[in-house]
Design a protein around this motif. Structure first.
Motif, PDB file in Angstrom:
ATOM      1  N   GLY A 182     -13.781  36.026   1.752  1.00 36.32           N
ATOM      2  CA  GLY A 182     -12.815  37.389   2.487  1.00 36.32           C
ATOM      3  C   GLY A 182     -11.878  36.820   3.573  1.00 36.32           C
ATOM      4  O   GLY A 182     -11.416  38.041   4.162  1.00 36.32           O
ATOM      5  N   SER A 183     -12.435  35.318   3.900  1.00 36.40           N
ATOM      6  CA  SER A 183     -11.402  35.131   5.072  1.00 36.40           C
ATOM      7  C   SER A 183     -10.029  35.337   4.320  1.00 36.40           C
ATOM      8  O   SER A 183      -9.804  34.666   3.607  1.00 36.40           O
ATOM      9  N   ALA A 184      -9.785  35.527   5.932  1.00 32.64           N
ATOM     10  CA  ALA A 184      -8.225  34.793   5.520  1.00 32.64           C
ATOM     11  C   ALA A 184      -7.284  33.434   5.215  1.00 32.64           C
ATOM     12  O   ALA A 184      -6.875  32.707   3.925  1.00 32.64           O
ATOM     13  N   LYS A 185      -9.025  32.411   5.365  1.00 33.15           N
ATOM     14  CA  LYS A 185      -8.261  30.706   4.910  1.00 33.15           C
ATOM     15  C   LYS A 185      -8.554  31.224   4.031  1.00 33.15           C
ATOM     16  O   LYS A 185      -8.168  29.251   2.731  1.00 33.15           O
ATOM     17  N   SER A 186      -9.366  31.345   3.339  1.00 25.91           N
ATOM     18  CA  SER A 186      -9.381  31.638   1.937  1.00 25.91           C
ATOM     19  C   SER A 186      -8.860  32.275   0.469  1.00 25.91           C
ATOM     20  O   SER A 186      -9.443  31.265  -0.567  1.00 25.91           O
ATOM     21  N   HIS A 187      -7.843  32.855   1.497  1.00 26.12           N
ATOM     22  CA  HIS A 187      -6.865  32.842   0.757  1.00 26.12           C
ATOM     23  C   HIS A 187      -4.995  32.000   0.392  1.00 26.12           C
ATOM     24  O   HIS A 187      -4.323  32.186   0.010  1.00 26.12           O
ATOM     25  N   GLU A 188      -5.309  30.753   1.814  1.00 25.99           N
ATOM     26  CA  GLU A 188      -4.405  30.657   1.599  1.00 25.99           C
ATOM     27  C   GLU A 188      -4.089  29.513   0.144  1.00 25.99           C
ATOM     28  O   GLU A 188      -4.808  28.916   0.316  1.00 25.99           O
ATOM     29  N   LEU A 189      -2.883  29.387   0.198  1.00 28.54           N
ATOM     30  CA  LEU A 189      -2.547  28.599  -1.526  1.00 28.54           C
ATOM     31  C   LEU A 189      -1.422  27.763  -0.793  1.00 28.54           C
ATOM     32  O   LEU A 189      -0.669  28.224  -0.018  1.00 28.54           O
ATOM     33  N   PHE A 190      -1.494  26.246  -1.231  1.00 33.47           N
ATOM     34  CA  PHE A 190      -0.223  25.518  -1.395  1.00 33.47           C
ATOM     35  C   PHE A 190       0.201  26.045  -2.805  1.00 33.47           C
ATOM     36  O   PHE A 190      -0.220  24.959  -4.298  1.00 33.47           O
ATOM     37  N   LEU A 191       1.418  24.420  -2.586  1.00 35.90           N
ATOM     38  CA  LEU A 191       1.786  24.300  -4.013  1.00 35.90           C
ATOM     39  C   LEU A 191       2.522  22.392  -3.399  1.00 35.90           C
ATOM     40  O   LEU A 191       3.023  22.231  -2.301  1.00 35.90           O
ATOM     41  N   ALA A 192       1.514  21.387  -4.510  1.00 31.94           N
ATOM     42  CA  ALA A 192       2.480  19.940  -4.156  1.00 31.94           C
ATOM     43  C   ALA A 192       2.829  19.607  -5.070  1.00 31.94           C
ATOM     44  O   ALA A 192       2.479  19.693  -6.225  1.00 31.94           O
ATOM     45  N   PHE A 202       0.085  12.593  -3.794  1.00 34.35           N
ATOM     46  CA  PHE A 202      -0.134  11.929  -2.944  1.00 34.35           C
ATOM     47  C   PHE A 202      -1.066  12.733  -1.281  1.00 34.35           C
ATOM     48  O   PHE A 202      -1.199  12.682  -0.561  1.00 34.35           O
ATOM     49  N   SER A 203       0.633  14.182  -0.985  1.00 34.27           N
ATOM     50  CA  SER A 203       0.223  14.444  -0.053  1.00 34.27           C
ATOM     51  C   SER A 203      -0.837  15.619   0.068  1.00 34.27           C
ATOM     52  O   SER A 203      -1.218  16.333   1.149  1.00 34.27           O
ATOM     53  N   LEU A 204      -2.036  15.418  -1.281  1.00 35.72           N
ATOM     54  CA  LEU A 204      -2.849  16.344  -1.078  1.00 35.72           C
ATOM     55  C   LEU A 204      -3.956  16.006  -0.271  1.00 35.72           C
ATOM     56  O   LEU A 204      -4.743  16.671   0.459  1.00 35.72           O
ATOM     57  N   SER A 205      -4.101  14.817   0.479  1.00 36.67           N
ATOM     58  CA  SER A 205      -5.226  14.681   1.093  1.00 36.67           C
ATOM     59  C   SER A 205      -4.734  15.380   2.648  1.00 36.67           C
ATOM     60  O   SER A 205      -6.005  14.208   3.436  1.00 36.67           O
ATOM     61  N   GLU A 206      -3.739  15.552   2.594  1.00 37.15           N
ATOM     62  CA  GLU A 206      -3.541  15.417   3.946  1.00 37.15           C
ATOM     63  C   GLU A 206      -4.716  17.924   3.862  1.00 37.15           C
ATOM     64  O   GLU A 206      -4.374  18.191   5.378  1.00 37.15           O
ATOM     65  N   ILE A 216      12.116  16.642  -4.527  1.00 39.72           N
ATOM     66  CA  ILE A 216      10.659  17.274  -3.813  1.00 39.72           C
ATOM     67  C   ILE A 216       9.657  16.552  -3.489  1.00 39.72           C
ATOM     68  O   ILE A 216       9.153  16.385  -4.785  1.00 39.72           O
ATOM     69  N   SER A 217       8.720  16.366  -2.693  1.00 39.84           N
ATOM     70  CA  SER A 217       8.032  15.730  -1.992  1.00 39.84           C
ATOM     71  C   SER A 217       6.688  16.801  -1.536  1.00 39.84           C
ATOM     72  O   SER A 217       7.347  17.512   0.251  1.00 39.84           O
ATOM     73  N   GLY A 218       5.626  16.862  -0.728  1.00 42.05           N
ATOM     74  CA  GLY A 218       5.165  17.441  -0.683  1.00 42.05           C
ATOM     75  C   GLY A 218       4.370  18.079  -0.910  1.00 42.05           C
ATOM     76  O   GLY A 218       4.284  18.342  -1.861  1.00 42.05           O
ATOM     77  N   VAL A 219       3.456  18.434   0.078  1.00 43.89           N
ATOM     78  CA  VAL A 219       2.696  19.704  -0.057  1.00 43.89           C
ATOM     79  C   VAL A 219       3.080  20.764   0.677  1.00 43.89           C
ATOM     80  O   VAL A 219       3.385  20.496   2.028  1.00 43.89           O
ATOM     81  N   PHE A 220       3.593  22.411   0.262  1.00 43.01           N
ATOM     82  CA  PHE A 220       3.681  23.735   1.390  1.00 43.01           C
ATOM     83  C   PHE A 220       3.018  25.390   0.601  1.00 43.01           C
ATOM     84  O   PHE A 220       2.373  25.039  -0.020  1.00 43.01           O
ATOM     85  N   ARG A 221       3.149  25.557   1.852  1.00 41.76           N
ATOM     86  CA  ARG A 221       2.357  27.022   2.143  1.00 41.76           C
ATOM     87  C   ARG A 221       3.045  27.946   1.415  1.00 41.76           C
ATOM     88  O   ARG A 221       3.910  27.496   1.764  1.00 41.76           O
ATOM     89  N   PHE A 222       2.532  28.770   0.194  1.00 48.46           N
ATOM     90  CA  PHE A 222       3.524  29.602   0.318  1.00 48.46           C
ATOM     91  C   PHE A 222       2.534  30.856   0.587  1.00 48.46           C
ATOM     92  O   PHE A 222       1.102  31.416   0.402  1.00 48.46           O
TER      93      PHE A 222
END
Length: 338
Positions: free
Chosen positions: A175-185, A189-193, A239-245
């Motif tokens: 229910g927290s805002a953090k639990s709804h954070e989504l990313f696209l990788a 290799f960038s997922l380790s961040e 494109i490489s890396g992880v992006f928050r959406f």
């Protein structure tokens, strides 16, 4: 074809002002159903809108706040308890209350809700369903759980045979805002961040359109929302890396008056959604939830369930006031007949 745009909300700036307004708008109808509710302040504002409260009172339904500082057994009497609070302590309160008052309807059982707090288990329920494919095929994205060590991700992804891009979601939904954070990788290799535990899901191109299927008992309402755009092979080379959406519900604010290809915007077949909702209701033991569904781009009948949420934002569902009040009344009447 046009997308559904944002729905208007009637929020009050202050909770006290909201309660005072509701108190002055009580109809003269005799109360037949008392609903005790335990909701977060955010959920209360979005769900218990003045228009909804007025309609409920006119139909003989009264919403009464549960005082979390007092024992629940000292409050009531209630016909229905409506809640969306997390934690073992609250779950035990509901279990103890239900043991003493088995006649009271609880929406929904804490142990059933708990099943949707884990993103791995929630979709495994869908994968285990044996649905007829007369109206379409229902699948889930290939996924992988990373419980602890983020440095192991590249090896784990390779071992599992997952292909980038990958959608990254927190494993636990609390229910927290953090639990709804989504990313696209775009690379593993960038997922380790990112923080563990997490769920990695293969991204399925779906034309940038998502279908939110709201379930209230046996009622189903579907709305279109904008989602992430498709990812091309060319994108993956550049494109490489992880992006928050942003969350889809937030991104949908600008989705009004947009022309779309009918093959992308066409709603999933109604019979397919009815079977899916009915089977999930039986398997999960829940009456209030929503299913996020996408159609694989380039197909007419391949659908993916990518998320299931308990007690979603019904305030954004068209005609939710009438659907929900009818649901509550029918629920109590059915229990009385039994």
């Amino acid at each position: 074809m046009k997308l559904n745009g944002p729905f208007s909300h009637s929020y009050l700036d202050d909770e006290k002002e909201e309660e005072e307004t509701q108190a002055t708008e009580v109809s003269s109808a005799a109360v037949r159903v008392v609903v005790g509710y335990a909701l977060t302040s955010k959920k209360k504002k979005s769900f218990l809108q003045p228009k909804f409260i007025r309609l409920a009172r006119n139909k003989g339904i009264e919403f009464v706040p549960i005082d979390l500082k007092r024992p629940l057994l000292e409050q009531g009497p209630f016909n229905i308890i409506l809640h969306k609070l997390a934690g073992k302590e609250w779950s035990q309160v509901i279990v103890d209350y239900k043991r003493v008052h088995p006649e009271v309807i609880v929406l929904d059982p804490p142990d059933a809700i708990q099943h949707l707090r884990n993103r791995q288990s929630m979709l495994e329920v869908v994968a285990d369903l044996e649905l007829p494919d007369h109206y379409g095929k229902v699948r889930i994205p290939r996924q992988l759980v990373i419980p602890k060590d983020p440095t192991s991700i590249p090896d784990e992804v390779a071992k599992a045979g997952l292909r980038v891009p990958l959608v990254v979601k927190p494993l636990v939904v609390d229910g927290s805002a953090k639990s709804h954070e989504l990313f696209l990788a775009y690379d593993q290799f960038s997922l380790s961040e990112l923080e563990t535990p997490m769920v990695l899901q293969e991204f399925v191109n779906h034309g940038g359109v998502l279908f939110k299927v709201f379930i209230v008992g046996e009622s189903i309402k579907v709305v279109r929302r904008f989602s992430l755009p498709d990812v091309t092979n060319c994108d993956l080379t550049k494109i490489s890396g992880v992006f928050r959406f942003p969350r889809v519900s937030s991104a949908a604010a600008s989705a009004d008056n947009v022309d779309l290809d009918p093959s992308v915007a066409e709603f999933p077949p109604r019979p397919l959604l009815e079977v899916l909702a009915r089977e999930l209701h039986h398997q999960l033991g829940l009456r209030l939830f929503n299913i996020d569904v996408i159609r694989e781009n380039g197909t007419r009948d391949v659908y993916y369930v990518i998320d299931i949420n308990y007690f979603p934002g019904y305030g954004k569902m068209p005609e939710y006031e009438h659907i929900f009040t009818d649901f509550l009344l029918n629920l109590v009447q059915s229990e009385h007949k039994e």
